[in-house]
Design a protein around this motif. Structure first.
Motif: not given
Length: 68
Positions: A11-14, A34-40
């Motif tokens: 996962q890639i987080d913020s 996955k890429i988290t919503g905040p990171a996106k």
């Protein structure tokens, strides 16, 4: 010179997104996870394209084509 950051991780987080953004030369991010919503959101705000859930097999096939 802009480059594409490739991450093989779950996962890639913020927090990681901010580190990538702070490099000031990344134009896109590819990850097998996955890429988290905040990171996106951070990537969008900084005009960084992204792709998630890219199968590792695609990297392996690409590497084989380059060497062969």
């Amino acid at each position: 010179m802009p480059f594409i950051e490739i991450k093989v991780r779950k996962q890639i987080d913020s927090t990681l997104a901010k580190k990538i953004i702070n490099k000031d030369c990344v134009s896109a991010v590819l990850t097998t996870g996955k890429i988290t919503g905040p990171a996106k959101d951070l990537f969008r705000e900084n005009d960084i394209a992204y792709a998630e859930n890219v199968p590792e097999k695609l990297f392996m096939e690409s590497e084989a084509q380059e060497e062969g």
